[in-house]
Design a protein around this motif. Structure first.
Motif, PDB file in Angstrom:
ATOM      1  N   UNK A  45      21.177 -73.405  10.575  1.00 27.70           N
ATOM      2  CA  UNK A  45      20.880 -72.361  11.557  1.00 27.70           C
ATOM      3  C   UNK A  45      21.767 -72.494  12.794  1.00 27.70           C
ATOM      4  N   UNK A  46      22.021 -73.736  13.197  1.00 27.96           N
ATOM      5  CA  UNK A  46      22.872 -73.962  14.362  1.00 27.96           C
ATOM      6  C   UNK A  46      24.301 -73.495  14.101  1.00 27.96           C
ATOM      7  N   UNK A  47      24.787 -73.779  12.884  1.00 29.75           N
ATOM      8  CA  UNK A  47      26.135 -73.333  12.524  1.00 29.75           C
ATOM      9  C   UNK A  47      26.210 -71.815  12.527  1.00 29.75           C
ATOM     10  N   UNK A  48      25.158 -71.185  12.011  1.00 30.47           N
ATOM     11  CA  UNK A  48      25.130 -69.722  11.971  1.00 30.47           C
ATOM     12  C   UNK A  48      25.084 -69.153  13.389  1.00 30.47           C
ATOM     13  N   UNK A  49      24.331 -69.805  14.259  1.00 27.59           N
ATOM     14  CA  UNK A  49      24.240 -69.348  15.642  1.00 27.59           C
ATOM     15  C   UNK A  49      25.592 -69.462  16.343  1.00 27.59           C
TER      16      UNK A  49
ATOM     17  N   UNK B  72      36.178 -62.275  31.269  1.00 34.01           N
ATOM     18  CA  UNK B  72      35.895 -63.683  31.527  1.00 34.01           C
ATOM     19  C   UNK B  72      34.450 -63.878  31.952  1.00 34.01           C
ATOM     20  N   UNK B  73      33.944 -62.919  32.732  1.00 35.62           N
ATOM     21  CA  UNK B  73      32.552 -63.014  33.154  1.00 35.62           C
ATOM     22  C   UNK B  73      31.623 -62.931  31.965  1.00 35.62           C
ATOM     23  N   UNK B  74      31.949 -62.008  31.051  1.00 43.36           N
ATOM     24  CA  UNK B  74      31.101 -61.858  29.864  1.00 43.36           C
ATOM     25  C   UNK B  74      31.153 -63.105  28.998  1.00 43.36           C
ATOM     26  N   UNK B  75      32.384 -63.655  28.856  1.00 44.32           N
ATOM     27  CA  UNK B  75      32.501 -64.873  28.058  1.00 44.32           C
ATOM     28  C   UNK B  75      31.674 -65.977  28.683  1.00 44.32           C
ATOM     29  N   UNK B  76      31.774 -66.082  30.022  1.00 43.18           N
ATOM     30  CA  UNK B  76      31.024 -67.123  30.710  1.00 43.18           C
ATOM     31  C   UNK B  76      29.532 -66.944  30.508  1.00 43.18           C
ATOM     32  N   UNK B  77      29.066 -65.706  30.623  1.00 43.48           N
ATOM     33  CA  UNK B  77      27.644 -65.448  30.423  1.00 43.48           C
ATOM     34  C   UNK B  77      27.234 -65.769  28.995  1.00 43.48           C
ATOM     35  N   UNK B  78      28.119 -65.390  28.077  1.00 45.61           N
ATOM     36  CA  UNK B  78      27.792 -65.644  26.673  1.00 45.61           C
ATOM     37  C   UNK B  78      27.659 -67.113  26.391  1.00 45.61           C
ATOM     38  N   UNK B  79      28.594 -67.920  26.896  1.00 44.20           N
ATOM     39  CA  UNK B  79      28.537 -69.354  26.644  1.00 44.20           C
ATOM     40  C   UNK B  79      27.326 -69.966  27.341  1.00 44.20           C
ATOM     41  N   UNK B  80      27.146 -69.521  28.611  1.00 46.08           N
ATOM     42  CA  UNK B  80      26.011 -70.093  29.337  1.00 46.08           C
ATOM     43  C   UNK B  80      24.710 -69.813  28.635  1.00 46.08           C
ATOM     44  N   UNK B  81      24.553 -68.573  28.204  1.00 42.92           N
ATOM     45  CA  UNK B  81      23.321 -68.208  27.526  1.00 42.92           C
ATOM     46  C   UNK B  81      23.178 -68.969  26.227  1.00 42.92           C
ATOM     47  N   UNK B  82      24.312 -69.090  25.519  1.00 46.42           N
ATOM     48  CA  UNK B  82      24.245 -69.798  24.246  1.00 46.42           C
ATOM     49  C   UNK B  82      23.894 -71.255  24.424  1.00 46.42           C
ATOM     50  N   UNK B  83      24.458 -71.891  25.431  1.00 48.30           N
ATOM     51  CA  UNK B  83      24.187 -73.313  25.643  1.00 48.30           C
ATOM     52  C   UNK B  83      22.770 -73.535  26.144  1.00 48.30           C
ATOM     53  N   UNK B  84      22.298 -72.621  26.973  1.00 50.31           N
ATOM     54  CA  UNK B  84      20.986 -72.822  27.575  1.00 50.31           C
ATOM     55  C   UNK B  84      19.859 -72.444  26.622  1.00 50.31           C
ATOM     56  N   UNK B  85      20.043 -71.420  25.841  1.00 49.44           N
ATOM     57  CA  UNK B  85      18.967 -70.883  25.019  1.00 49.44           C
ATOM     58  C   UNK B  85      19.176 -71.107  23.536  1.00 49.44           C
ATOM     59  N   UNK B  86      20.004 -72.081  23.186  1.00 50.69           N
ATOM     60  CA  UNK B  86      20.302 -72.299  21.776  1.00 50.69           C
ATOM     61  C   UNK B  86      19.032 -72.582  20.976  1.00 50.69           C
TER      62      UNK B  86
END
Length: 675
Positions: free
Chosen positions: A301-305, A324-338
């Motif tokens: 599941x983690x790999x799929x995410x 860049x802002x969107x990428x940053x938000x995407x990574x932040x959200x992904x790291x925080x809410x994985x």
């Protein structure tokens, strides 16, 4: 007096077998708003606000220290009407809150809930759910938006609430009978193939309400029994379905009086076949296998995410202005809410939990099947020694005739089914310590750590089950003398396998009960006992200070049995003196009259007959010690007896007092004859 007896398990809520409070998936609950403020929000015109209030209360009620604050503000009367709220979401969260209150509050809270008439809206809700909440009244758009079946989810919470209050309160059971709730809850057990969790809740509730409830038996018509049999024989092989079948088997055992005599044998065999299949599964191996499955699933599941996040990143990077802002938000959200993106149902853990609950339930029901009557919570008190008292004067303790109660008997149907399904063998296998690898997995995984207690509980239930089997089966059925000696070796290994003797109270009570029953059986058949007197004394010295009175009763009884056997062996006077001094000290210093009485009874057994016993009694000056202690014991019974001990206990203590007088007279006769 005080001979070991088959015990009976009564289902007790809030235990490892009971319903667990419904926990929300978020670990951090809402801010702890004052109880009054949350209860006030239950009257808000907005359904969303009422749902929020119910959910917040539900979370808080899982913390026992906040329950009094809600009780002081009539939480039951405030939440009760919410069970029939026009919003289905409010109904579900209100039922969940009341379920948590009943599960975390304890017996007194459940009694209070019934007194405050929680049963009226609860029964109405269950009946409405049974006939089908009219979801068609909702708009097509709303029905399409629903991601779950509200009817079944509401019913699941309500049935768990019903289960809890019926476990604790006889009025709730009376209302269950009177209002015809059986028909309502049976409607949901038919959902076992599509909603096994709901079916398990119903099965738990049914097993609870059918126990010692003769008024409900007429409701179990042939058609109702057919429904139960269909579920009991369902072919699904998941651990949850194993638990479901086990619970239904327990319900059918509770209503066995309604089964035609000609069908009883087949039904008992079917019940024990289910138990046998459940007990045959290695729980430790299942923990290891399921834990590995969980790891693989989470990795996948983690790999799929991560793949999905890469796609999101690529899409966002197309925009030059805010990419860049969107990428940053995407990574932040992904790291925080994985963790939120990963599967959170923990189905592997739930499967193992279901298996352990099934095994525990099966073992408890087997114990109950060994009971020919309903003993009180304390087995020791119910056995009278009056029928043994004259044996002191008659000197008839040879061949262990005075050591044991008459053997109990299983019915022919149960006895045959026990052997056909290898029940004794399966029970013995479960008495072993849990798999060390499985324990290590659970110890290092917070989510799995509660399984350690459940694994240990299964072992303790198996030992208690072994105790019952030993009391109701003859030696040949148990495999003969060699099998019993092997069993004695196995039990001694469980006790002495570690450097220090076990301290866990539940385990110590179970192992000493099993050992006591085994030594009784071996003594009655003149089978040589494998545990040395030194080992038994070490066990007794370590256990006599236990806070559990049943453990103390068991160990002094064990010494009495072993000592009576040694009394017939040459050159054992010194060992008998050690045993006698230990028992005499317990009788004189023990705070519990029950344990003191058992110690005296054990002394009677040890020194009832035999040249070695006579020699040891003279050397340790047993007669003058008992003559000096006799008035003290009589005074203790007179002063402490009333108010502290039950009528049955006092009856047995009176018999001990009488036997003490007769034993002293018997010892005096021996002294005169020797001179």
């Amino acid at each position: 007096m005080g001979k070991s007896r088959v015990r009976r398990f009564r289902r007790v809520p809030f235990s490892p077998t009971g319903p667990e409070p419904r926990c929300e998936e978020e670990e951090d609950g809402p801010e702890e708003e004052p109880a009054a403020e949350l209860l006030q929000k239950l009257q808000h015109p907005s359904a969303e606000v009422r749902e929020y209030a119910c959910a917040s209360i539900s979370r808080l009620l899982q913390q026992q220290h906040v329950i009094p604050a809600f009780l002081q503000r009539d939480v039951v009367r405030c939440l009760g009407p919410m069970l029939l709220d026009r919003s289905l979401a409010v109904r579900e969260t209100a039922a969940g809150a009341l379920r948590n209150l009943s599960a975390c509050g304890g017996f007194e809270v459940c009694d209070d809930m019934v007194t405050q008439d929680i049963m009226t809206p609860l029964v109405a809700l269950l009946k409405e759910c049974s006939s089908g909440l009219d979801v068609n009244q909702l708009s097509p758009k709303k029905r399409k938006e629903m991601s779950k079946n509200y009817i079944e989810d509401i019913a699941n919470e309500a049935i768990n609430l019903l289960w809890n209050v019926c476990e604790c309160n006889s009025t709730a059971v009376y209302i269950f009978n009177k209002e015809g709730c059986l028909e309502a809850v049976l409607h949901y057990i038919k959902k076992y193939s599509t909603n096994v969790d709901l079916a398990i809740s119903v099965a738990n509730c049914l097993q609870a309400v059918t126990e010692d409830n003769p008024d409900l038996l007429p409701s179990f018509s042939a058609s109702v029994q057919q429904v139960l049999e269909t579920v009991m024989l369902c072919p699904e092989s998941t651990m949850k379905h194993i638990l479901l079948r086990t619970l239904i088997a327990g319900t059918i055992w509770n209503i066995k009086e309604t089964i035609p005599p000609g069908s009883l044998g087949n039904m008992v065999n079917a019940i024990l076949k289910i138990f046998s299949e459940s007990l045959a599964i290695d729980a430790g191996e299942t923990v290891i296998r399921m834990n590995e499955a969980e790891k693989n699933r989470l990795k996948s599941a983690e790999a799929e995410t991560e793949e999905n996040l890469i796609d999101v990143t690529d899409n966002c990077a197309i925009s030059e202005d805010d990419g860049m802002e969107e990428v940053s938000k995407g990574k932040g959200s992904g790291e925080q809410d994985l963790s939120d993106l990963l599967p959170s149902d923990k189905w592997e853990l739930k499967e193992v939990t279901a298996l352990l609950m099934a095994q525990q339930t099966a073992l408890e029901i087997i114990v109950n099947m060994c009971c020919s009557e309903d003993p009180s919570d304390d087995e020791w008190e119910e056995l009278s020694s009056s029928d043994e008292s004259d044996l002191f004067m008659e000197n008839s303790y040879s061949e262990g005739s005075g050591l044991l109660m008459s053997p109990l008997c299983l019915s022919a149907e149960v006895h045959s089914a026990f052997l056909n399904n290898l029940i004794p063998k399966k029970i013995l296998e479960k008495t072993a310590f849990p798999n060390s690898v499985a324990l290590d997995i659970c110890m290092h995984n917070p989510s799995w750590k509660p399984l350690i207690k459940k694994l240990n509980t299964v072992q303790c239930r198996a030992l208690t089950c072994l105790h019952s089997i030993l009391l109701v089966s003859d030696v040949d059925c148990l495999g003969g003398a060699s099998a019993l000696q092997s069993l004695a070796h196995h039990l001694s290994q469980l006790i002495f396998s570690k450097k220090e003797l076990p301290e866990d109270m539940e385990f110590l009570e179970a192992i000493t009960s099993a050992l006591r029953a085994l030594l009784q059986t071996m003594a009655s058949k003149n089978i040589s006992q494998c545990m040395t007197p030194e080992q038994l004394l070490a066990l007794c010295e370590a256990s006599i200070h236990s806070s559990n009175a049943s453990v103390r009763v068991n160990v002094v009884s064990i010494l009495g049995i072993s000592g009576s056997v040694l009394a017939k062996v040459q050159d054992t006077a010194e060992t008998l003196k050690m045993i006698g001094k230990f028992l005499l000290e317990v009788a004189m210093k023990e705070s519990s009259l029950v344990v003191a009485g058992e110690a005296l009874d054990a002394l009677f057994d040890v020194f009832a007959d035999g040249k070695e016993a006579e020699k040891a009694a003279v050397q340790m000056k047993l007669l003058p010690a008992l003559k000096e202690f006799q008035p003290v014991f009589k005074m203790r019974i007179r002063k402490e007896g009333k108010g502290q001990y039950s009528t049955d206990q006092l009856c047995v203590l009176d018999n001990v007092k009488m036997n003490l007088r007769r034993f002293i007279a018997y010892q005096e006769t021996l002294g005169k004859n020797s001179t």
